[in-house]
Structure formats: C-alpha cells, structure tokens
Design a protein around this motif. Structure first.
Motif, PDB file in Angstrom:
ATOM      1  N   SER A 146       6.008 -10.150  -7.429  1.00  0.00           N
ATOM      2  CA  SER A 146       6.478 -11.339  -8.153  1.00  0.00           C
ATOM      3  C   SER A 146       7.600 -10.932  -9.094  1.00  0.00           C
ATOM      4  CB  SER A 146       5.344 -11.973  -8.955  1.00  0.00           C
ATOM      5  OG  SER A 146       4.375 -12.499  -8.080  1.00  0.00           O
ATOM      6  N   ILE A 147       8.720 -11.629  -8.977  1.00  0.00           N
ATOM      7  CA  ILE A 147       9.900 -11.337  -9.795  1.00  0.00           C
ATOM      8  C   ILE A 147       9.746 -12.004 -11.153  1.00  0.00           C
ATOM      9  CG2 ILE A 147      12.402 -11.568  -9.963  1.00  0.00           C
ATOM     10  CD1 ILE A 147      12.380 -11.858  -6.846  1.00  0.00           C
ATOM     11  N   THR A 148       9.966 -11.232 -12.217  1.00  0.00           N
ATOM     12  CA  THR A 148       9.916 -11.806 -13.562  1.00  0.00           C
ATOM     13  C   THR A 148      11.209 -12.567 -13.834  1.00  0.00           C
ATOM     14  OG1 THR A 148      10.894  -9.868 -14.626  1.00  0.00           O
ATOM     15  CG2 THR A 148       8.484  -9.890 -14.389  1.00  0.00           C
ATOM     16  N   LYS A 149      11.186 -13.437 -14.812  1.00  0.00           N
ATOM     17  CA  LYS A 149      12.367 -14.240 -15.140  1.00  0.00           C
ATOM     18  C   LYS A 149      13.265 -13.561 -16.170  1.00  0.00           C
ATOM     19  CE  LYS A 149      10.051 -18.567 -14.058  1.00  0.00           C
ATOM     20  NZ  LYS A 149      10.564 -18.730 -12.747  1.00  0.00           N
ATOM     21  N   THR A 150      12.810 -12.461 -16.737  1.00  0.00           N
ATOM     22  CA  THR A 150      13.572 -11.768 -17.770  1.00  0.00           C
ATOM     23  C   THR A 150      14.537 -10.778 -17.126  1.00  0.00           C
ATOM     24  OG1 THR A 150      11.673 -11.929 -19.241  1.00  0.00           O
ATOM     25  CG2 THR A 150      13.412 -10.378 -19.861  1.00  0.00           C
TER      26      THR A 150
ATOM     27  N   ALA B 222      10.093  -6.672 -10.987  1.00  0.00           N
ATOM     28  CA  ALA B 222       9.040  -7.333 -10.213  1.00  0.00           C
ATOM     29  C   ALA B 222       7.771  -6.498 -10.313  1.00  0.00           C
ATOM     30  CB  ALA B 222       9.458  -7.481  -8.756  1.00  0.00           C
ATOM     31  N   GLN B 223       6.639  -7.181 -10.264  1.00  0.00           N
ATOM     32  CA  GLN B 223       5.343  -6.507 -10.319  1.00  0.00           C
ATOM     33  C   GLN B 223       4.579  -6.811  -9.042  1.00  0.00           C
ATOM     34  OE1 GLN B 223       3.723  -8.125 -13.953  1.00  0.00           O
ATOM     35  NE2 GLN B 223       4.547  -6.435 -15.150  1.00  0.00           N
ATOM     36  N   GLN B 224       3.874  -5.789  -8.536  1.00  0.00           N
ATOM     37  CA  GLN B 224       3.109  -5.972  -7.311  1.00  0.00           C
ATOM     38  C   GLN B 224       1.949  -6.910  -7.563  1.00  0.00           C
ATOM     39  OE1 GLN B 224       1.837  -2.379  -5.367  1.00  0.00           O
ATOM     40  NE2 GLN B 224       0.542  -3.495  -3.939  1.00  0.00           N
ATOM     41  N   ASP B 225       1.796  -7.893  -6.668  1.00  0.00           N
ATOM     42  CA  ASP B 225       0.661  -8.809  -6.732  1.00  0.00           C
ATOM     43  C   ASP B 225      -0.572  -8.093  -6.205  1.00  0.00           C
ATOM     44  OD1 ASP B 225       2.356 -10.786  -7.655  1.00  0.00           O
ATOM     45  OD2 ASP B 225       2.634 -11.691  -5.681  1.00  0.00           O
ATOM     46  N   GLN B 226      -1.703  -8.417  -6.767  1.00  0.00           N
ATOM     47  CA  GLN B 226      -2.959  -7.783  -6.377  1.00  0.00           C
ATOM     48  C   GLN B 226      -3.924  -8.820  -5.825  1.00  0.00           C
ATOM     49  OE1 GLN B 226      -3.300  -4.439  -6.549  1.00  0.00           O
ATOM     50  NE2 GLN B 226      -1.284  -4.283  -7.469  1.00  0.00           N
ATOM     51  N   GLY B 227      -4.802  -8.402  -4.961  1.00  0.00           N
ATOM     52  CA  GLY B 227      -5.925  -9.206  -4.488  1.00  0.00           C
ATOM     53  C   GLY B 227      -5.555 -10.522  -3.857  1.00  0.00           C
ATOM     54  N   GLY B 228      -6.117 -11.617  -4.392  1.00  0.00           N
ATOM     55  CA  GLY B 228      -5.997 -12.946  -3.815  1.00  0.00           C
ATOM     56  C   GLY B 228      -4.571 -13.457  -3.702  1.00  0.00           C
ATOM     57  N   ALA B 229      -3.659 -12.962  -4.545  1.00  0.00           N
ATOM     58  CA  ALA B 229      -2.279 -13.434  -4.497  1.00  0.00           C
ATOM     59  C   ALA B 229      -1.632 -13.125  -3.151  1.00  0.00           C
ATOM     60  CB  ALA B 229      -1.464 -12.799  -5.622  1.00  0.00           C
ATOM     61  N   LEU B 230      -2.171 -12.151  -2.437  1.00  0.00           N
ATOM     62  CA  LEU B 230      -1.595 -11.775  -1.148  1.00  0.00           C
ATOM     63  C   LEU B 230      -1.864 -12.821  -0.073  1.00  0.00           C
ATOM     64  CD1 LEU B 230      -2.474  -7.982  -1.094  1.00  0.00           C
ATOM     65  CD2 LEU B 230      -0.300  -9.036  -1.688  1.00  0.00           C
TER      66      LEU B 230
ATOM     67  N   LEU C 298      11.482  -2.405   9.024  1.00  0.00           N
ATOM     68  CA  LEU C 298      10.955  -2.994  10.242  1.00  0.00           C
ATOM     69  C   LEU C 298       9.975  -2.063  10.929  1.00  0.00           C
ATOM     70  CD1 LEU C 298      14.311  -4.376  11.661  1.00  0.00           C
ATOM     71  CD2 LEU C 298      12.516  -5.697  10.521  1.00  0.00           C
ATOM     72  N   GLY C 299       8.786  -2.569  11.211  1.00  0.00           N
ATOM     73  CA  GLY C 299       7.790  -1.797  11.931  1.00  0.00           C
ATOM     74  C   GLY C 299       7.023  -0.794  11.099  1.00  0.00           C
ATOM     75  N   LEU C 300       7.357  -0.627   9.814  1.00  0.00           N
ATOM     76  CA  LEU C 300       6.709   0.398   9.000  1.00  0.00           C
ATOM     77  C   LEU C 300       6.044  -0.168   7.747  1.00  0.00           C
ATOM     78  CD1 LEU C 300       6.264   3.449   9.054  1.00  0.00           C
ATOM     79  CD2 LEU C 300       8.346   3.705   7.741  1.00  0.00           C
ATOM     80  N   LEU C 301       6.734  -1.046   7.028  1.00  0.00           N
ATOM     81  CA  LEU C 301       6.194  -1.616   5.792  1.00  0.00           C
ATOM     82  C   LEU C 301       6.915  -2.917   5.469  1.00  0.00           C
ATOM     83  CD1 LEU C 301       4.409  -1.336   3.202  1.00  0.00           C
ATOM     84  CD2 LEU C 301       6.331  -0.144   2.166  1.00  0.00           C
ATOM     85  N   GLY C 302       6.162  -3.959   5.212  1.00  0.00           N
ATOM     86  CA  GLY C 302       6.742  -5.228   4.772  1.00  0.00           C
ATOM     87  C   GLY C 302       6.691  -5.328   3.267  1.00  0.00           C
ATOM     88  N   ILE C 303       7.819  -5.664   2.646  1.00  0.00           N
ATOM     89  CA  ILE C 303       7.885  -5.873   1.204  1.00  0.00           C
ATOM     90  C   ILE C 303       8.427  -7.277   0.977  1.00  0.00           C
ATOM     91  CG2 ILE C 303       8.955  -5.156  -0.968  1.00  0.00           C
ATOM     92  CD1 ILE C 303       9.172  -2.342   0.206  1.00  0.00           C
ATOM     93  N   TYR C 304       7.695  -8.072   0.230  1.00  0.00           N
ATOM     94  CA  TYR C 304       8.119  -9.440  -0.050  1.00  0.00           C
ATOM     95  C   TYR C 304       8.353  -9.590  -1.534  1.00  0.00           C
ATOM     96  CZ  TYR C 304       6.766 -10.293   4.721  1.00  0.00           C
ATOM     97  OH  TYR C 304       6.688 -10.233   6.094  1.00  0.00           O
ATOM     98  N   LEU C 305       9.576  -9.987  -1.907  1.00  0.00           N
ATOM     99  CA  LEU C 305       9.959 -10.213  -3.301  1.00  0.00           C
ATOM    100  C   LEU C 305       9.980 -11.716  -3.519  1.00  0.00           C
ATOM    101  CD1 LEU C 305      12.855  -7.615  -3.373  1.00  0.00           C
ATOM    102  CD2 LEU C 305      10.540  -7.317  -4.278  1.00  0.00           C
ATOM    103  N   CYS C 306       9.087 -12.209  -4.373  1.00  0.00           N
ATOM    104  CA  CYS C 306       8.876 -13.631  -4.513  1.00  0.00           C
ATOM    105  C   CYS C 306       9.152 -14.115  -5.930  1.00  0.00           C
ATOM    106  CB  CYS C 306       7.426 -13.973  -4.156  1.00  0.00           C
ATOM    107  SG  CYS C 306       6.920 -13.354  -2.525  1.00  0.00           S
ATOM    108  N   GLY C 307       9.769 -15.289  -6.025  1.00  0.00           N
ATOM    109  CA  GLY C 307      10.015 -15.900  -7.321  1.00  0.00           C
ATOM    110  C   GLY C 307      11.445 -16.368  -7.451  1.00  0.00           C
TER     111      GLY C 307
END
Length: 179
Positions: free
Chosen positions: A116-120, A144-152, A165-174
C-alpha cells in the motif's frame, strides 16, 4: 528531454556493467505482451529491472544491501520505495539462475506481494542509499508498506504490477496525491 536521455543512458550503462542479464518475454498471456530485462550486479548487490509493457512501463532497482526496492511507475510519474521481504524476494543467485530456466507450461502462478502506497511524499531519497538516490532523485517518491494477512484477498484493481514475470508478483496499490 533530459530525463529521457538520462533514463536511456542509465539503462545502457546498467546493462553494460551488469554481471548477469535476464531477458523474459511474455507474449500471449491473456492477450498481453511484455518484455523484461533483469540486470544483476553481484558487486553492488543490486538488481535493475526494466519492464516494457505499453502504457504500464516501469523500472526498478532491488538493493539487497539496504533491503529496499524502488519502482518507477512511468504512468504515475513517481517512484515507490519499500522494504524488501527477505523471505519472499528471490535472492540474487536465484535471479541469476532464472535466466537459464525455461518456464514450464504447467507451472503454478508465482507468489505475490501487495504493498500500500502512503500519501506522504519522501523529501530525502538519499537516505535510501546510492542506488535508489540516483534513480529517484528529482522525481516524486513515496513509501509503500507490505500488506499482511487478509489485505491480500482484495482485488488488484487500481494496483500497478511490478514483479518479475514467472518469479514474483509485486502489486503497488493506492492513489498518489499530485499525480
């Protein structure tokens, strides 16, 4: 214009000085088409990733010595900096070996992380070390801070995909203010 020339020069120099170069093509994936370069520098303990995917182009540096990564989202005209999860991010060794592997057609989807991307806005990118400072200097940068648990479990609508691609997905949200 200076930014474009600087970015192109940076990509060329990065590739020339890299220890390993990984090229990943992903054609025909749900109608999508993308190409990625991953340059690994064992000397600097960094990986530079360039993803060429139409309007969703992005560049990133993974700085293993600082345990941070920074991703430039070109469509947002901003950088996002976050702490690397050492348990989830592939090691430099694994990135280097990835270039020699052919993806199997029956492979399960790669693991993913959501941030999750912070607004600051970050004012002093030099605090993140040389690699990230060079990349982000003069460009609006956010943490940005990594979301934990249910947020995923939430959908990834409105998120930027910046994984390998094919190794790790990273999603930057906000939403990034001012962009």
């Amino acid at each position: 214009m200076d930014i474009i020339i600087g970015a192109l020069l940076g990509v060329c120099l990065t590739q020339a000085l890299a220890d390993d170069l990984v090229n990943e093509n992903n054609e025909g994936n749900n109608g999508g088409n993308s190409h990625q370069n991953v340059n690994v520098s064992n000397q600097d303990h960094t990986a530079d990733i360039n993803s060429y995917n139409g309007w969703k182009v992005w560049d990133a540096v993974w700085d293993y010595s600082k345990e941070l990564f920074a991703t430039r989202l070109f469509n947002k005209r901003a950088y996002i900096v976050a702490k690397m999860n050492k348990d989830a991010f592939p090691s430099l060794e694994k990135l280097s070996k990835f270039k020699d592997q052919k993806p199997a057609k029956s492979m399960p989807p790669p693991p993913f992380l959501r941030f999750s991307i912070t607004k600051t806005r970050i004012r002093n990118v030099a605090q993140f070390g040389r690699s990230i400072n060079i990349l982000c200097k003069g460009v609006p940068t956010y943490y940005a801070q990594q979301d934990q648990g249910g947020a995923l479990l939430f959908e990834f609508q409105g998120c930027a995909d910046s994984g390998i691609l094919g190794l790790l997905g990273i999603y930057l949200c906000g939403n990034i203010s001012g962009c």
